[in-house]
Enzyme design. Structure first.
Site, short mmCIF file in Angstrom:
data_model
loop_
_atom_site.label_atom_id
_atom_site.label_comp_id
_atom_site.label_asym_id
_atom_site.label_seq_id
_atom_site.Cartn_x
_atom_site.Cartn_y
_atom_site.Cartn_z
N LYS A 156 36.96 46.38 45.06
CA LYS A 156 36.55 47.27 43.99
C LYS A 156 35.84 46.52 42.87
O LYS A 156 35.23 47.11 42.01
CB LYS A 156 37.79 47.96 43.37
CG LYS A 156 38.66 48.67 44.37
CD LYS A 156 39.98 49.10 43.67
CE LYS A 156 40.91 49.68 44.70
NZ LYS A 156 42.28 49.67 44.23
N GLU B 157 27.83 41.26 45.12
CA GLU B 157 29.20 40.77 44.94
C GLU B 157 29.49 40.60 43.45
O GLU B 157 28.58 40.33 42.65
CB GLU B 157 29.35 39.40 45.61
CG GLU B 157 29.88 39.45 47.02
CD GLU B 157 31.39 39.64 47.06
OE1 GLU B 157 32.10 38.87 47.69
OE2 GLU B 157 31.88 40.60 46.43
N ASP B 158 30.76 40.73 43.09
CA ASP B 158 31.15 40.48 41.70
C ASP B 158 31.24 38.97 41.44
O ASP B 158 30.65 38.45 40.52
CB ASP B 158 32.49 41.17 41.38
CG ASP B 158 33.56 40.92 42.46
OD1 ASP B 158 33.24 40.28 43.48
OD2 ASP B 158 34.70 41.36 42.27
N ASP C 180 33.82 32.77 44.99
CA ASP C 180 34.73 31.69 44.57
C ASP C 180 34.76 30.65 45.70
O ASP C 180 33.86 29.82 45.80
CB ASP C 180 36.08 32.36 44.32
CG ASP C 180 37.13 31.41 43.79
OD1 ASP C 180 36.81 30.27 43.53
OD2 ASP C 180 38.30 31.83 43.64
N PHE D 55 39.93 31.52 35.51
CA PHE D 55 40.14 32.86 36.03
C PHE D 55 39.55 33.88 35.06
O PHE D 55 39.91 33.91 33.90
CB PHE D 55 41.63 33.13 36.26
CG PHE D 55 41.83 34.36 37.07
CD1 PHE D 55 42.10 35.56 36.46
CD2 PHE D 55 41.67 34.32 38.44
CE1 PHE D 55 42.23 36.72 37.23
CE2 PHE D 55 41.80 35.45 39.19
CZ PHE D 55 42.08 36.66 38.59
N VAL D 56 38.61 34.66 35.56
CA VAL D 56 37.91 35.59 34.67
C VAL D 56 38.24 37.04 35.02
O VAL D 56 38.51 37.35 36.17
CB VAL D 56 36.37 35.39 34.71
CG1 VAL D 56 35.99 34.06 34.10
CG2 VAL D 56 35.83 35.48 36.12
N ASP E 76 39.53 42.03 38.15
CA ASP E 76 40.88 42.37 37.73
C ASP E 76 41.84 41.20 37.79
O ASP E 76 41.57 40.17 38.41
CB ASP E 76 41.44 43.45 38.66
CG ASP E 76 41.75 42.89 40.04
OD1 ASP E 76 40.91 42.16 40.58
OD2 ASP E 76 42.85 43.15 40.57
N ARG F 197 39.96 45.70 34.61
CA ARG F 197 38.65 46.02 35.18
C ARG F 197 37.77 46.75 34.19
O ARG F 197 36.56 46.69 34.25
CB ARG F 197 38.81 46.91 36.42
CG ARG F 197 39.45 46.24 37.61
CD ARG F 197 39.19 47.11 38.84
NE ARG F 197 40.08 46.79 39.95
CZ ARG F 197 39.90 45.81 40.83
NH1 ARG F 197 38.86 45.03 40.71
NH2 ARG F 197 40.74 45.63 41.81
#
Ligand code: IMP
Length: 481
Positions: free
Chosen positions: A343, A396-397, A400, A449-450, A456, A462
């Site tokens: 999501k 893609e968001d 990683d 970590f973002v 999320d 989100r």
């Protein structure tokens, strides 16, 4: 006489054929330069490659230009039409009078009037360019530019193939050298699954790799680091080898101050075996990786807040507009299918598509998340429509380790799309395990970590309109999408 779509189509057919031939790089590029100049009814064409330090341009293919013009000196990447290497299409109406031309007198002596130049882009960055020269002053149409950009795309593939070929050759020669001096034990061909691991973290790592169907070998190879006379006095054996990625991984749960010795060995290994790809995953990296899937000691606890804003809403929007312009230009005249993985991508997808000026269709997928239960990754929601023969852009968001994207790309390419590229808003390159090709990147993010703007932590954050970093002391891992 106008330049017709038909002549561009036949030229592209010829170019594709020669690109796929067994000729040398120079011969292929000379032939492409000729077909391109002829199809565009131009007097000359030149294909240039940017040197790895990005300082100057080297001619790799040419047609219709005199020796004097070609030998006029190195083209300085900052002085000779520098905008092309910024990714722009550059048109020079009068070469003798334009200050962007590095040697205008020679252009004048050679009777060159107009120049059209486009970048050759590899993984989103300029790696070279193509220039077209005409004696008569000339205007170029959108069809001319789009044809030249397609030729540039073909050249990017050829350059990358040549580079790969060279790398493979170097790799082969290095391994032959080593084999002959029998310094390193040969790599076993079967998977090495130990009956027990030296450390529980290794077992956890193996489970994670199994989930993503990434093949691994446990301690398959020892690298001699020091010799006394003919005898090996010191060796190093990395914990894992991932054959598909040609990557060795050394896990360490040592405290930072005890790491010096291991780092020294790794440094030495890299010096002695430069072709060997090795990565150290320390305790923190590894716990973060597990926590991302809700595992390990960091996985359980609660997050309290955002430490700082990394990208404001306005900055994200500005970057998205730039990305959308590049995508619209690259796919001009084509229909594009955007595919997102649910999501995290929802905000980015929604904004990006609104700025695209080409016709697009949209589809989404969802995949299962790592659960440590021996299951392998699977698609939990597949596409509604077929991608066969379509130009597909994966949106893609964040990328990683690259494991998710690698899995999705191999799934999608099995369905034979006409083309398949990747656009990601965030690239957390520091943590990459699999080198997935990224064609459009919004921001390269630090190893933090973002959350926010779709991303999320355990299902929350989100809805933040910006991207922020979770408070480091409060960071306790990531939850599923
Ligand atoms: P990869 O398979 O390790 O590349 O992981 C990609 C996925 O992990 C992303 O699509 C996100 O869902 C998630 N992810 C990775 N890093 C972050 C982060 O910093 N914040 C939120 N989610 C993340």
């Amino acid at each position: 006489m106008g330049r017709s779509r038909g002549s561009y189509y036949s030229a592209l057919k010829r170019i594709t054929k020669v690109a796929n031939s067994a000729f040398s790089l120079r011969k292929i590029c000379n032939s492409i330069a000729k077909s391109t100049a002829k199809a565009m009814q131009a007097n000359g064409c030149r294909i240039l490659s940017l040197n790895p330090q990005k300082e100057y341009l080297i001619t790799v293919g040419t047609y219709g230009l005199s020796d004097l013009y070609l030998k006029k000196g190195h083209l300085d990447a900052r002085k000779s039409l520098p905008d092309i290497l910024e990714g722009k299409v550059v048109f020079i109406a009068d070469a003798a009078k334009d200050e962007r031309v590095q040697y205008p007198q020679i252009a004048l002596a050679q009777g060159i009037s107009s120049i059209l130049g486009v970048p050759i882009l590899g993984k989103g960055e300029a790696i070279g360019e193509i220039r077209i020269y005409t004696r008569e002053p000339r205007q170029f149409s959108e069809a001319d530019k789009s044809f030249l950009l397609s030729v540039a795309d073909m050249c990017a593939v050829i350059f990358e193939r040549a580079e790969l070929h060279q790398l493979l050759e170097q790799d082969y020669k290095a391994s032959e050298r080593r084999r002959k001096s029998s310094q390193v034990s040969p790599l076993p061909t079967t998977t090495l699954r130990p009956s027990s691991f030296a450390h529980p973290s290794e077992e956890d790592f193996a489970k994670l790799l199994d989930f993503y169907c990434i093949e691994w070998l446990y301690e398959p190879r020892s690298f001699p680091l020091r010799w006394e006379g003919d005898k090996i006095a010191e060796m190093f054996t990395p914990d894992f080898y991932l054959p598909e990625l040609d990557l060795y991984v050394e896990l360490t749960t040592l405290k930072q101050n005890l790491l010096t010795e291991k780092n020294r060995k790794l440094r030495q290994l890299r010096e002695l075996y430069p072709e060997v790809n090795v990565m150290l995953l320390n305790k923190n990296d590894f716990l973060k990786l597990l926590a991302k899937y809700g595992y390990g000691p960091l996985g359980e606890a609660k997050v309290e807040g955002i430490d700082r804003v990394l990208y404001s809403h306005a900055k994200i929007q500005r970057r998205i507009r730039t990305l959308a312009r590049r995508i619209s230009r690259d796919y001009a005249g084509q229909r594009l299918m955007l595919i997102g993985i649910l999501k995290g991508v929802v905000c980015f997808m929604a904004d990006l598509m609104q700025h695209l000026s080409i016709p697009v269709t949209l589809d989404f997928m969802a995949i299962s998340y790592y659960g440590g239960d021996g299951q392998v990754v699977k698609i939990t929601r597949d596409l509604d429509s077929s991608i066969t023969g379509q130009h597909v852009l994966m949106v893609e968001d964040i990328v990683d380790t690259g494991m998710t994207l690698n899995y999705i790309l191999s799934h999608l390419s099995a369905h034979n799309p006409a083309s398949l590229r990747v656009c990601t808003l965030l690239d957390k390159r520091a943590r990459r395990l699999i080198n997935v090709p990224l064609d459009y990147v919004g921001f390269e993010v630090p190893d933090e970590f973002v959350v926010g703007y779709g991303l999320d932590y355990k299902g929350e954050y989100r809805n933040l309109p910006f991207i922020g970093i979770l408070h480091p002391e409060l960071f306790k891992g990531e939850g599923p999408r």
